[in-house]
Design a protein around this motif. Sequence first.
Motif, PDB file in Angstrom:
ATOM      1  N   ASN A  67       0.830  -1.209   0.000  1.00  8.76           N
ATOM      2  CA  ASN A  67       0.000   0.000   0.000  1.00  8.76           C
ATOM      3  C   ASN A  67       0.862   1.255   0.000  1.00  8.76           C
ATOM      4  O   ASN A  67       0.541   2.250  -0.661  1.00  8.76           O
ATOM      5  CB  ASN A  67      -0.954  -0.007   1.201  1.00  8.76           C
ATOM      6  N   LEU A  68       2.004   1.193   0.713  1.00  4.47           N
ATOM      7  CA  LEU A  68       2.916   2.352   0.717  1.00  4.47           C
ATOM      8  C   LEU A  68       3.520   2.576  -0.666  1.00  4.47           C
ATOM      9  O   LEU A  68       3.639   3.720  -1.130  1.00  4.47           O
ATOM     10  CB  LEU A  68       4.047   2.124   1.730  1.00  4.47           C
ATOM     11  N   TYR A  91       2.309   1.557  -3.587  1.00  2.00           N
ATOM     12  CA  TYR A  91       1.214   2.000  -4.467  1.00  2.00           C
ATOM     13  C   TYR A  91       0.940   3.500  -4.264  1.00  2.00           C
ATOM     14  O   TYR A  91       0.890   4.280  -5.232  1.00  2.00           O
ATOM     15  CB  TYR A  91      -0.031   1.166  -4.158  1.00  2.00           C
ATOM     16  N   SER A  92       0.807   3.924  -3.003  1.00  2.00           N
ATOM     17  CA  SER A  92       0.479   5.332  -2.726  1.00  2.00           C
ATOM     18  C   SER A  92       1.613   6.254  -3.147  1.00  2.00           C
ATOM     19  O   SER A  92       1.372   7.358  -3.642  1.00  2.00           O
ATOM     20  CB  SER A  92       0.202   5.547  -1.230  1.00  2.00           C
ATOM     21  N   ARG A 103       1.168   6.635  -6.817  1.00  2.00           N
ATOM     22  CA  ARG A 103      -0.061   7.359  -7.154  1.00  2.00           C
ATOM     23  C   ARG A 103       0.019   8.853  -6.781  1.00  2.00           C
ATOM     24  O   ARG A 103      -0.665   9.673  -7.390  1.00  2.00           O
ATOM     25  CB  ARG A 103      -1.265   6.727  -6.457  1.00  2.00           C
ATOM     26  N   GLN A 104       0.863   9.191  -5.819  1.00  2.00           N
ATOM     27  CA  GLN A 104       1.039  10.601  -5.436  1.00  2.00           C
ATOM     28  C   GLN A 104       1.456  11.433  -6.649  1.00  2.00           C
ATOM     29  O   GLN A 104       1.117  12.603  -6.745  1.00  2.00           O
ATOM     30  CB  GLN A 104       2.149  10.676  -4.395  1.00  2.00           C
ATOM     31  N   SER A 134      -1.483   9.789 -11.212  1.00  2.00           N
ATOM     32  CA  SER A 134      -2.827   9.423 -10.760  1.00  2.00           C
ATOM     33  C   SER A 134      -3.406   8.231 -11.519  1.00  2.00           C
ATOM     34  O   SER A 134      -4.281   7.548 -11.011  1.00  2.00           O
ATOM     35  CB  SER A 134      -3.755  10.626 -10.869  1.00  2.00           C
ATOM     36  N   TRP A 173      -5.780  -2.772  -6.937  1.00  2.00           N
ATOM     37  CA  TRP A 173      -5.756  -1.562  -6.102  1.00  2.00           C
ATOM     38  C   TRP A 173      -6.709  -0.522  -6.691  1.00  2.00           C
ATOM     39  O   TRP A 173      -7.420   0.148  -5.993  1.00  2.00           O
ATOM     40  CB  TRP A 173      -4.337  -0.998  -6.020  1.00  2.00           C
ATOM     41  N   ASP A 174      -6.635  -0.378  -8.003  1.00  4.01           N
ATOM     42  CA  ASP A 174      -7.590   0.481  -8.704  1.00  4.01           C
ATOM     43  C   ASP A 174      -7.663  -0.023 -10.138  1.00  4.01           C
ATOM     44  O   ASP A 174      -7.093  -1.078 -10.464  1.00  4.01           O
ATOM     45  CB  ASP A 174      -7.216   1.978  -8.586  1.00  4.01           C
ATOM     46  N   TYR A 204      -9.799  -0.537   0.017  1.00  4.64           N
ATOM     47  CA  TYR A 204      -9.569   0.388  -1.101  1.00  4.64           C
ATOM     48  C   TYR A 204     -10.880   0.824  -1.704  1.00  4.64           C
ATOM     49  O   TYR A 204     -11.736   0.027  -2.013  1.00  4.64           O
ATOM     50  CB  TYR A 204      -8.634  -0.228  -2.154  1.00  4.64           C
ATOM     51  N   THR A 207     -10.773   5.603  -5.062  1.00  9.51           N
ATOM     52  CA  THR A 207     -10.774   7.040  -5.295  1.00  9.51           C
ATOM     53  C   THR A 207      -9.886   7.345  -6.495  1.00  9.51           C
ATOM     54  O   THR A 207     -10.073   8.304  -7.194  1.00  9.51           O
ATOM     55  CB  THR A 207     -10.256   7.804  -4.072  1.00  9.51           C
ATOM     56  N   GLN A 208      -8.903   6.463  -6.723  1.00  6.48           N
ATOM     57  CA  GLN A 208      -8.060   6.572  -7.906  1.00  6.48           C
ATOM     58  C   GLN A 208      -8.858   5.978  -9.076  1.00  6.48           C
ATOM     59  O   GLN A 208     -10.005   5.589  -8.890  1.00  6.48           O
ATOM     60  CB  GLN A 208      -6.730   5.839  -7.658  1.00  6.48           C
TER      61      GLN A 208
END
Length: 597
Positions: free
Chosen positions: A239-240, A242-243, A246-247, A250, A269-270, A318, A321-322
């Motif tokens: 998750n870290l 991935y985020s 994504r930061q 997007s 994840w998305d 999850y 939102t992405q």
Amino acid sequence: MLGGSVNHELMRRHDLGKRIQPGALTTLPQQIKDIHWGQLNILSTTDTHGWLAGHLLDENYSSDWGDFADFVRKMKAKADMLGVDLLLVDSGDLHDGTGFGDATEPNGKFTLPLFKQIPYDLLSIGNHELYTTEIANNTYHNFAPNWGGRYITSNVDIFDNGVQKPFSQRYAYYETKFGIRIMSFAFIFNFTGNSNATVVTPVGDAVQQSWFQQQVQRTDVDLFLIAGHITLRDSPEWNLIYSAIRQHHSSTPIQIFGGHRHVRDAVAWDATAMGTAAGRYCETVGWSTIDGLPTNVTRAKSPMGQGSISITKPMSGYNFTQPSKSNLTYSRQYLDFNRPTFEKHTQSTDQTFNTSYGLGITKNITDSRDTLPELTELLGCAPDSYYLSRFPTSDPRSLLNYLTTTVFPSVVYAQGRNTFDYPRIIMTNTGGFRYDLLKGRFTIDNAYQVNPYQNLWQYMTAPWGVAKDVLMNMQTDRVYKRQASDDTQFNSTTGLYETAGYVTEDDFGSDGDNTVHFDQGSANTPHYVAANVSTSNITDDSTLVDVYVTSFFAAAAAKYLTGNTTDWINVTNSTGGGFASFDTLPAMAKLFWSKDC
Ligand SMILES: Nc1ccn([C@@H]2O[C@H](COP(=O)(O)O)[C@@H](O)[C@H]2O)c(=O)n1
Ligand SMILES: [Zn+2]
Ligand SMILES: [Zn+2]
């Protein structure tokens, strides 16, 4: 069809005094589904743990590394013919699991050169490359440099002559044959059991480092392709990562290859970030495809086959939102590691499948194994089959049940301390036991497969008042985990046969297993199990009992007894040497099992 020729071939090639599982040998036709070829196709392996000689007792996974090599080469040729990309990824854990891999000096003497024969495009390190300084150094000096910058260790360092250096490259940027621009990282989970010759940086810290931030902010990336020796599902580390991507991106596609948990799985994840995990022990080859990626090359031909999938069950936690929609389409299949599967997907037959490339590797396996005759030495005949994770521990068919009711009481004790005067608690981490014990011939090779670890049995004396709770306390202590999840059945709907095997449910549904099996069963295992011997008459909490553990978790267990790790006394064998977890089943076999299988 799972042909009898496969087994004859294996017997000829390896002649290992194999035992045939009742019901496992089948020449019956099974349903192997077609696979979809996409724009980008990725074959993946993980947690091979030295099983390169194949599963001699389980026909579902009876191919060896030579067959896999020919499969890879033929799949590459097919990709070229279709005008699509094919990449290969491995997610680590090459050591600890077979005699072929572990009974040599150095560990992996035969298996690592064979592993190097496959043209992987991306590899990550596993925890089994980091437990000992010897294996870590060998990986650093002799294995990682083989891969031309694609053995990636984004969060591992090593002390090289006292100087802390990146273990290997931190990342790789490259373009595929058909013009997909890829940024790759490869991480290991936040592992703390590594040798002190190495440093594992927690993933959350690594993604803050300037090199990562620089690379992740590049804009010339069509796909982030990330390998990791990290459990795919519900993982804080993934998750870290991935985020962190994504930061800055997007919606750029992220394709993840996980491992360590030894299961087949796929996670979304998305709508443009998905991951797969390809099981364990050369039982599974992962097949993942993506269509719709941008590319600067016009493809010669269209991809083929059916099979694009949609997310049926997004990973819990999850909320998309992405991107929740995209033009990308995915497919994933978990291929069984056997000849019928490899032949089907390469349009080959038993006669046309192998080439000198694969046969050379197979010959190398046979010749190398011939230098280790002790591997096939008969220790005794296992009286029945006992399964690691198919049945709950209360079931007599569970290996953990057999260990605690029969094996530990029979063989785990210090010299002279196996009478009623010495009540005993004998505890093991369940993660130390890694494979089923199958009825019939039990050899040193099988001993490595069931428990490869040289963790020493130790004991200390403690009052029953604390000793009786040690198992319960250890279940919630820092976790040394292992969890997982024969016969043949006729399916009258398809007119085909099914063998017991994996039945996988992932975020994309339940159609991922390429060969249709009926469920072999799975049960959650506790982190520790224990045998209580001669304790049933204890009424007084001050009664002293012997508590046996292995050196792998002795420090943790001491906290719940005297708190003093120096109180542990090594159990010795008849010649005064140490008695290790690896020695447990061989001792049982030699002392208590028939020799006439
Ligand atoms: N000396 C050792 C090292 C490891 N274990 C067990 O193996 C597990 C890790 O194996 P993976 O393939 O899952 O990475 C670890 O959690 C321990 O349970 C051991 O018993 N002794
Ligand atoms: Zn593993
Ligand atoms: Zn692992």
